[in-house]
Design a protein around this motif. Structure first.
Motif, PDB file in Angstrom:
ATOM      1  N   CYS A 150       3.526  14.476   5.430  1.00 15.65           N
ATOM      2  CA  CYS A 150       2.452  13.437   5.867  1.00 15.65           C
ATOM      3  C   CYS A 150       2.300  12.453   4.888  1.00 15.65           C
ATOM      4  O   CYS A 150       2.212  11.323   5.164  1.00 15.65           O
ATOM      5  CB  CYS A 150       1.254  14.208   6.481  1.00 15.65           C
ATOM      6  SG  CYS A 150       1.201  14.887   7.987  1.00 15.65           S
ATOM      7  N   PRO A 151       1.963  12.786   3.609  1.00 18.43           N
ATOM      8  CA  PRO A 151       1.783  11.882   2.644  1.00 18.43           C
ATOM      9  C   PRO A 151       3.195  11.039   2.429  1.00 18.43           C
ATOM     10  O   PRO A 151       2.739   9.638   2.116  1.00 18.43           O
ATOM     11  CB  PRO A 151       1.671  12.597   1.225  1.00 18.43           C
ATOM     12  CG  PRO A 151       1.246  14.026   1.651  1.00 18.43           C
ATOM     13  CD  PRO A 151       1.796  14.136   3.133  1.00 18.43           C
ATOM     14  N   GLN A 152       4.312  11.436   2.898  1.00 18.48           N
ATOM     15  CA  GLN A 152       5.600  10.630   2.813  1.00 18.48           C
ATOM     16  C   GLN A 152       5.475   9.508   3.848  1.00 18.48           C
ATOM     17  O   GLN A 152       5.736   8.330   3.652  1.00 18.48           O
ATOM     18  CB  GLN A 152       6.706  11.154   2.813  1.00 18.48           C
ATOM     19  CG  GLN A 152       7.030  11.981   1.479  1.00 18.48           C
ATOM     20  CD  GLN A 152       8.395  12.764   1.828  1.00 18.48           C
ATOM     21  OE1 GLN A 152       8.598  13.766   2.763  1.00 18.48           O
ATOM     22  NE2 GLN A 152       8.967  12.982   0.554  1.00 18.48           N
ATOM     23  N   LEU A 153       5.092   9.917   5.095  1.00 19.24           N
ATOM     24  CA  LEU A 153       4.953   9.068   6.348  1.00 19.24           C
ATOM     25  C   LEU A 153       3.881   8.010   5.852  1.00 19.24           C
ATOM     26  O   LEU A 153       4.069   6.552   6.326  1.00 19.24           O
ATOM     27  CB  LEU A 153       4.489   9.890   7.551  1.00 19.24           C
ATOM     28  CG  LEU A 153       5.619  10.749   8.126  1.00 19.24           C
ATOM     29  CD1 LEU A 153       4.880  11.739   9.128  1.00 19.24           C
ATOM     30  CD2 LEU A 153       6.586   9.989   8.657  1.00 19.24           C
ATOM     31  N   ALA A 154       2.730   8.356   5.225  1.00 19.61           N
ATOM     32  CA  ALA A 154       1.769   7.313   5.130  1.00 19.61           C
ATOM     33  C   ALA A 154       2.147   6.283   3.941  1.00 19.61           C
ATOM     34  O   ALA A 154       1.881   5.240   4.121  1.00 19.61           O
ATOM     35  CB  ALA A 154       0.461   8.060   4.435  1.00 19.61           C
ATOM     36  N   MET A 155       2.816   7.020   2.932  1.00 22.73           N
ATOM     37  CA  MET A 155       3.546   5.698   2.122  1.00 22.73           C
ATOM     38  C   MET A 155       4.599   4.913   2.615  1.00 22.73           C
ATOM     39  O   MET A 155       4.480   3.664   2.326  1.00 22.73           O
ATOM     40  CB  MET A 155       4.257   6.547   0.991  1.00 22.73           C
ATOM     41  CG  MET A 155       3.232   7.335   0.080  1.00 22.73           C
ATOM     42  SD  MET A 155       2.455   6.287  -1.124  1.00 22.73           S
ATOM     43  CE  MET A 155       3.840   5.774  -2.230  1.00 22.73           C
ATOM     44  N   GLU A 156       5.407   5.481   3.675  1.00 28.98           N
ATOM     45  CA  GLU A 156       6.495   4.781   4.214  1.00 28.98           C
ATOM     46  C   GLU A 156       5.691   3.728   5.203  1.00 28.98           C
ATOM     47  O   GLU A 156       6.242   2.384   5.299  1.00 28.98           O
ATOM     48  CB  GLU A 156       7.413   5.630   5.011  1.00 28.98           C
ATOM     49  CG  GLU A 156       8.588   4.836   5.685  1.00 28.98           C
ATOM     50  CD  GLU A 156       9.686   4.562   4.617  1.00 28.98           C
ATOM     51  OE1 GLU A 156      10.737   4.044   5.116  1.00 28.98           O
ATOM     52  OE2 GLU A 156       9.581   4.855   3.523  1.00 28.98           O
ATOM     53  N   ALA A 157       4.775   3.936   5.978  1.00 29.96           N
ATOM     54  CA  ALA A 157       4.013   3.219   6.895  1.00 29.96           C
ATOM     55  C   ALA A 157       3.282   2.006   6.021  1.00 29.96           C
ATOM     56  O   ALA A 157       3.318   0.977   6.438  1.00 29.96           O
ATOM     57  CB  ALA A 157       2.856   3.781   7.524  1.00 29.96           C
ATOM     58  N   GLN A 158       2.900   2.520   4.954  1.00 28.16           N
ATOM     59  CA  GLN A 158       2.375   1.311   4.019  1.00 28.16           C
ATOM     60  C   GLN A 158       3.294   0.295   3.844  1.00 28.16           C
ATOM     61  O   GLN A 158       3.208  -1.038   3.551  1.00 28.16           O
ATOM     62  CB  GLN A 158       1.634   2.061   2.777  1.00 28.16           C
ATOM     63  CG  GLN A 158       0.874   0.873   2.038  1.00 28.16           C
ATOM     64  CD  GLN A 158      -0.015   1.406   0.891  1.00 28.16           C
ATOM     65  OE1 GLN A 158       0.291   2.476   0.487  1.00 28.16           O
ATOM     66  NE2 GLN A 158      -0.802   0.698   0.302  1.00 28.16           N
ATOM     67  N   GLY A 159       4.595   0.648   3.043  1.00 31.82           N
ATOM     68  CA  GLY A 159       5.421  -0.319   2.597  1.00 31.82           C
ATOM     69  C   GLY A 159       6.026  -1.035   3.603  1.00 31.82           C
ATOM     70  O   GLY A 159       6.323  -2.300   3.264  1.00 31.82           O
ATOM     71  N   ILE A 160       6.115  -0.651   4.747  1.00 33.59           N
ATOM     72  CA  ILE A 160       6.710  -1.096   6.081  1.00 33.59           C
ATOM     73  C   ILE A 160       5.790  -2.106   6.692  1.00 33.59           C
ATOM     74  O   ILE A 160       5.978  -3.022   6.692  1.00 33.59           O
ATOM     75  CB  ILE A 160       7.273  -0.119   7.079  1.00 33.59           C
ATOM     76  CG1 ILE A 160       8.526   0.554   6.678  1.00 33.59           C
ATOM     77  CG2 ILE A 160       7.381  -1.019   8.275  1.00 33.59           C
ATOM     78  CD1 ILE A 160       9.131   1.612   7.551  1.00 33.59           C
ATOM     79  N   SER A 161       4.521  -1.713   6.498  1.00 28.47           N
ATOM     80  CA  SER A 161       3.327  -2.570   7.055  1.00 28.47           C
ATOM     81  C   SER A 161       3.418  -3.853   6.115  1.00 28.47           C
ATOM     82  O   SER A 161       3.119  -5.041   6.737  1.00 28.47           O
ATOM     83  CB  SER A 161       2.143  -2.047   6.902  1.00 28.47           C
ATOM     84  OG  SER A 161       1.014  -2.597   7.242  1.00 28.47           O
ATOM     85  N   GLN A 162       3.402  -3.818   4.832  1.00 30.53           N
ATOM     86  CA  GLN A 162       3.372  -4.839   3.986  1.00 30.53           C
ATOM     87  C   GLN A 162       4.445  -5.865   4.222  1.00 30.53           C
ATOM     88  O   GLN A 162       4.422  -6.957   4.331  1.00 30.53           O
ATOM     89  CB  GLN A 162       3.608  -4.318   2.472  1.00 30.53           C
ATOM     90  CG  GLN A 162       2.010  -3.951   1.990  1.00 30.53           C
ATOM     91  CD  GLN A 162       2.199  -3.239   0.672  1.00 30.53           C
ATOM     92  OE1 GLN A 162       3.359  -2.753  -0.010  1.00 30.53           O
ATOM     93  NE2 GLN A 162       0.970  -2.816   0.195  1.00 30.53           N
ATOM     94  N   ARG A 163       5.768  -5.383   4.480  1.00 35.58           N
ATOM     95  CA  ARG A 163       7.169  -6.153   4.700  1.00 35.58           C
ATOM     96  C   ARG A 163       6.797  -6.787   6.069  1.00 35.58           C
ATOM     97  O   ARG A 163       7.287  -8.123   6.043  1.00 35.58           O
ATOM     98  CB  ARG A 163       8.044  -5.014   4.793  1.00 35.58           C
ATOM     99  CG  ARG A 163       9.455  -6.009   4.955  1.00 35.58           C
ATOM    100  CD  ARG A 163       9.887  -6.865   4.009  1.00 35.58           C
ATOM    101  NE  ARG A 163      10.971  -7.724   4.279  1.00 35.58           N
ATOM    102  CZ  ARG A 163      11.332  -8.741   3.950  1.00 35.58           C
ATOM    103  NH1 ARG A 163      10.405  -9.589   3.369  1.00 35.58           N
ATOM    104  NH2 ARG A 163      12.228  -9.391   4.362  1.00 35.58           N
ATOM    105  N   ALA A 164       6.369  -5.942   7.146  1.00 32.63           N
ATOM    106  CA  ALA A 164       6.048  -6.659   8.172  1.00 32.63           C
ATOM    107  C   ALA A 164       5.108  -7.889   8.123  1.00 32.63           C
ATOM    108  O   ALA A 164       5.337  -8.843   8.948  1.00 32.63           O
ATOM    109  CB  ALA A 164       5.589  -5.592   9.366  1.00 32.63           C
ATOM    110  N   ALA A 165       4.065  -7.663   7.482  1.00 33.65           N
ATOM    111  CA  ALA A 165       2.886  -8.724   7.183  1.00 33.65           C
ATOM    112  C   ALA A 165       3.668 -10.057   6.620  1.00 33.65           C
ATOM    113  O   ALA A 165       3.358 -11.204   7.085  1.00 33.65           O
ATOM    114  CB  ALA A 165       1.946  -8.019   6.303  1.00 33.65           C
ATOM    115  N   SER A 166       4.584  -9.703   5.507  1.00 31.57           N
ATOM    116  CA  SER A 166       5.288 -10.845   4.995  1.00 31.57           C
ATOM    117  C   SER A 166       6.183 -11.515   6.009  1.00 31.57           C
ATOM    118  O   SER A 166       6.424 -12.802   6.179  1.00 31.57           O
ATOM    119  CB  SER A 166       6.022 -10.360   3.774  1.00 31.57           C
ATOM    120  OG  SER A 166       7.090 -11.319   3.258  1.00 31.57           O
TER     121      SER A 166
END
Length: 125
Positions: free
Chosen positions: A38-54
């Motif tokens: 679950c923590p790894q999923l949260a970290m991965e989601a955060q990174g992908i979210s930042q890239r998607a926003a960019s």
């Protein structure tokens, strides 16, 4: 003479970049996130979210630029139509990022992680 303008304008507009909100998520299997905690999923989601926003910002800027070039081509100077570049590479990467977010959310739901995702819910969840 006006009849010739209609197909020309339609061709120029077809090459315009899509709005980031109009780009649909590419399919990404949630199986690839099965082994994540679950923590790894949260970290991965955060990174992908930042890239998607960019990517969304870049995509929307391309759309604005294409709209301005199209307007200039139609109203002022027809060679400006050559500056309408479209959106293939950025749009494809954004679709992939959106697909990864859906897959991460699905994996999170399956694991009952309780991660809060913003935005549209994936189908079936």
């Amino acid at each position: 003479m006006r009849i010739l303008w209609v197909p020309a304008i339609a061709a120029v507009l077809a090459g315009c970049a899509s709005a980031s909100s109009d780009i649909t998520a590419a399919y990404v299997s949630p199986v690839m996130y099965q082994q994540y905690t679950c923590p790894q999923l949260a970290m991965e989601a955060q990174g992908i979210s930042q890239r998607a926003a960019s990517l969304s910002g870049a995509q929307d800027q391309k759309r604005t630029n294409d709209t301005l070039a199209t307007a200039a081509a139609v109203v002022i100077f027809w060679p400006a139509a050559f500056f309408v570049g479209g959106d293939k590479q950025t749009a494809a990467e954004l679709a992939q990022m959106k697909g990864q977010m859906v897959a991460i959310e699905q994996a999170s739901v399956m694991k009952k992680c309780g991660i809060q995702f913003q935005g549209q819910r994936p189908p079936g969840t």
